[in-house]
Design a protein around this motif. Sequence first.
Motif, PDB file in Angstrom:
ATOM      1  N   ARG B  79       0.823  -1.208   0.000  1.00  0.00           N
ATOM      2  CA  ARG B  79       0.000   0.000   0.000  1.00  0.00           C
ATOM      3  C   ARG B  79       0.858   1.260   0.000  1.00  0.00           C
ATOM      4  NH1 ARG B  79      -3.018  -2.498   4.014  1.00  0.00           N
ATOM      5  NH2 ARG B  79      -4.604  -3.837   3.082  1.00  0.00           N
ATOM      6  N   GLN B  80       1.959   1.182   0.712  1.00  0.00           N
ATOM      7  CA  GLN B  80       2.870   2.328   0.695  1.00  0.00           C
ATOM      8  C   GLN B  80       3.360   2.599  -0.717  1.00  0.00           C
ATOM      9  OE1 GLN B  80       5.882   1.409   3.538  1.00  0.00           O
ATOM     10  NE2 GLN B  80       4.752   2.277   5.258  1.00  0.00           N
ATOM     11  N   ARG B  81       3.750   1.518  -1.414  1.00  0.00           N
ATOM     12  CA  ARG B  81       4.232   1.680  -2.779  1.00  0.00           C
ATOM     13  C   ARG B  81       3.160   2.307  -3.672  1.00  0.00           C
ATOM     14  NH1 ARG B  81       7.266  -3.596  -5.030  1.00  0.00           N
ATOM     15  NH2 ARG B  81       7.653  -4.643  -3.049  1.00  0.00           N
ATOM     16  N   ILE B  82       1.899   1.873  -3.456  1.00  0.00           N
ATOM     17  CA  ILE B  82       0.819   2.371  -4.300  1.00  0.00           C
ATOM     18  C   ILE B  82       0.580   3.844  -4.051  1.00  0.00           C
ATOM     19  CG2 ILE B  82      -1.657   2.209  -4.771  1.00  0.00           C
ATOM     20  CD1 ILE B  82      -1.413  -0.789  -3.997  1.00  0.00           C
ATOM     21  N   GLU B  83       0.581   4.222  -2.763  1.00  0.00           N
ATOM     22  CA  GLU B  83       0.316   5.621  -2.431  1.00  0.00           C
ATOM     23  C   GLU B  83       1.376   6.544  -3.009  1.00  0.00           C
ATOM     24  OE1 GLU B  83      -0.329   6.008   1.775  1.00  0.00           O
ATOM     25  OE2 GLU B  83      -2.081   4.693   1.667  1.00  0.00           O
ATOM     26  N   SER B  84       2.587   6.052  -3.095  1.00  0.00           N
ATOM     27  CA  SER B  84       3.653   6.876  -3.671  1.00  0.00           C
ATOM     28  C   SER B  84       3.663   6.749  -5.195  1.00  0.00           C
ATOM     29  CB  SER B  84       5.000   6.450  -3.084  1.00  0.00           C
ATOM     30  OG  SER B  84       5.344   5.150  -3.505  1.00  0.00           O
ATOM     31  N   GLY B  85       2.489   6.486  -5.775  1.00  0.00           N
ATOM     32  CA  GLY B  85       2.358   6.431  -7.233  1.00  0.00           C
ATOM     33  C   GLY B  85       2.538   5.044  -7.779  1.00  0.00           C
ATOM     34  N   GLY B  86       1.841   4.748  -8.880  1.00  0.00           N
ATOM     35  CA  GLY B  86       1.945   3.438  -9.525  1.00  0.00           C
ATOM     36  C   GLY B  86       0.614   2.749  -9.555  1.00  0.00           C
ATOM     37  N   SER B  87       0.454   1.808 -10.480  1.00  0.00           N
ATOM     38  CA  SER B  87      -0.800   1.078 -10.628  1.00  0.00           C
ATOM     39  C   SER B  87      -1.065   0.206  -9.410  1.00  0.00           C
ATOM     40  CB  SER B  87      -0.734   0.200 -11.883  1.00  0.00           C
ATOM     41  OG  SER B  87      -1.537  -0.946 -11.733  1.00  0.00           O
ATOM     42  N   GLU B  94       2.718  -7.704  -8.199  1.00  0.00           N
ATOM     43  CA  GLU B  94       4.176  -7.875  -8.147  1.00  0.00           C
ATOM     44  C   GLU B  94       4.662  -8.048  -6.715  1.00  0.00           C
ATOM     45  OE1 GLU B  94       5.660  -4.579 -10.394  1.00  0.00           O
ATOM     46  OE2 GLU B  94       5.385  -5.602 -12.327  1.00  0.00           O
ATOM     47  N   THR B  95       4.022  -7.347  -5.806  1.00  0.00           N
ATOM     48  CA  THR B  95       4.414  -7.502  -4.401  1.00  0.00           C
ATOM     49  C   THR B  95       4.127  -8.913  -3.916  1.00  0.00           C
ATOM     50  OG1 THR B  95       3.819  -5.189  -4.033  1.00  0.00           O
ATOM     51  CG2 THR B  95       4.157  -6.565  -2.088  1.00  0.00           C
ATOM     52  N   PHE B  96       2.955  -9.384  -4.277  1.00  0.00           N
ATOM     53  CA  PHE B  96       2.579 -10.732  -3.851  1.00  0.00           C
ATOM     54  C   PHE B  96       3.553 -11.762  -4.411  1.00  0.00           C
ATOM     55  CE2 PHE B  96       0.048 -14.582  -3.655  1.00  0.00           C
ATOM     56  CZ  PHE B  96      -0.580 -14.448  -2.435  1.00  0.00           C
ATOM     57  N   MET B  97       3.882 -11.605  -5.677  1.00  0.00           N
ATOM     58  CA  MET B  97       4.810 -12.554  -6.303  1.00  0.00           C
ATOM     59  C   MET B  97       6.188 -12.495  -5.650  1.00  0.00           C
ATOM     60  SD  MET B  97       3.310 -14.402  -8.371  1.00  0.00           S
ATOM     61  CE  MET B  97       2.125 -14.636  -9.685  1.00  0.00           C
ATOM     62  N   GLU B  98       6.549 -11.294  -5.247  1.00  0.00           N
ATOM     63  CA  GLU B  98       7.839 -11.152  -4.577  1.00  0.00           C
ATOM     64  C   GLU B  98       7.813 -11.890  -3.241  1.00  0.00           C
ATOM     65  OE1 GLU B  98       9.218  -7.043  -4.503  1.00  0.00           O
ATOM     66  OE2 GLU B  98      10.306  -7.570  -2.663  1.00  0.00           O
TER      67      GLU B  98
END
Lengths: 214, 214
Positions: B79-87, B94-98
């Motif tokens: 969620r942090q990654r999403i809030e800082s922009g991005g689909s 991608e996070t889940f796969m990681e």
Amino acid sequence: MSGNRSIKKEQTRRALIDAALNQLSAERSFASLSLREVTREAGIAPTSFYRHFQNMEALGLTLVDESGLTLRQLMRQARQRIESGGSAIRTSVETFMEFISRNENIFRLLLRERSGTSRDFRAAIAREIAHFSLELADYIEAVTRRGGEFARIQADAMVILVFNAGAEALDMTAAQRKQLVEKTIRQLRMLDAGVSIYLKRSQNRENSRSNAGN
Amino acid sequence: MSGNRSIKKEQTRRALIDAALNQLSAERSFASLSLREVTREAGIAPTSFYRHFQNMEALGLTLVDESGLTLRQLMRQARQRIESGGSAIRTSVETFMEFISRNENIFRLLLRERSGTSRDFRAAIAREIAHFSLELADYIEAVTRRGGEFARIQADAMVILVFNAGAEALDMTAAQRKQLVEKTIRQLRMLDAGVSIYLKRSQNRENSRSNAGN
DNA sequence: TAGATTAGCTAACAACTGTACGCTAAATAA
DNA sequence: TTATTTAGCGTACAGTTGTTAGCTAATCTA
């Protein structure tokens, strides 16, 4: 080849297969079955097992093959029901759920060994599911005239959702299952609507491209 | 309570948990682990196991709880990654796969015991997944302002598709996984598009109803 | 009919399992 | 200091497992 002896042999082979199936339950996975248990249930000596299968894994793969066959037969029935009228999605989901109700242990086998410890098992079940999905994609392509790629992606997603609903259904009461069916149908309809949008978009894109070319 | 003794006890408890986790692999399921193996790896006597867990199942449930925790932490990062922009969809997948790449054995545990032979296990994992799905539904509801029911159904379907992609990824090469991610993203986008259509339809229906009332 | 094949058997094996029992030695409580 | 609690240990037991070896008796082949 079809002598008295090979008939008898085939009979005990079946007895082994059936014995294994009979022992499967919610509390008993195939992986936890022992060779001796199976032969005990089948009524033969433990060592005689090897006259029919190299090991338990070989027996298990046979079970998977038979399950796939049953599933394919089921699909044929479902298509007949659809052709004689009725929603394709609803009929498919209900047929699948009926299969699970009638073959709980077989379905459990597929579900469990799909992520089990035997690579061969996993591959065999992945193959069966791919087969299942491919036939659905063909059907979608034929009925909706959607391009192969779209049909494949849709079919894959549908199969996943339906399989998963089946897995959830296993621990549910009849009433809960009915609700689950409705939820799954809604999910599939939404997916279907989404695919048709994406299809239109890609067609529009192609049209504008060819217009620009003229 | 925090004396020298209970610290030591906590350490061996951890040793048991870690020992179990270390033994898990593609070829080794939790169900196939023996109490003696775990204690051997942890460096204690078999009988000492009972000082920490009632039986192997209790240890397993602890593992499931810890896995759920790891998963939730992962979601926060996403969620942090999403809030800082991005689909949102791409980032989530991608996070889940990681996560799966980094915690293959934990994910295998969840995957396997989800349909395993212990009812408690199945319930515990179903709970974790439901939790996972509910948080996603909240997120969808907050971002898209879709009604709770729609958000729930969409979230459920998304979680299923992503979990399933994870399961498939386990037996794949890095290149295949990349393709799988793209396929999954497309499936989720289609689903999302479909949900928005259904939402509009149900809103139109409500509008025409209230118009008729006036 | 005579000989070869073979499904199924018994006996035996080493390896493993979970767990009960009672002990020791160290940490804690009084 | 003395008494209690307890994590960890060794021993032991009965039960299970997969698999080998060699035999028997029925079936098939020539």
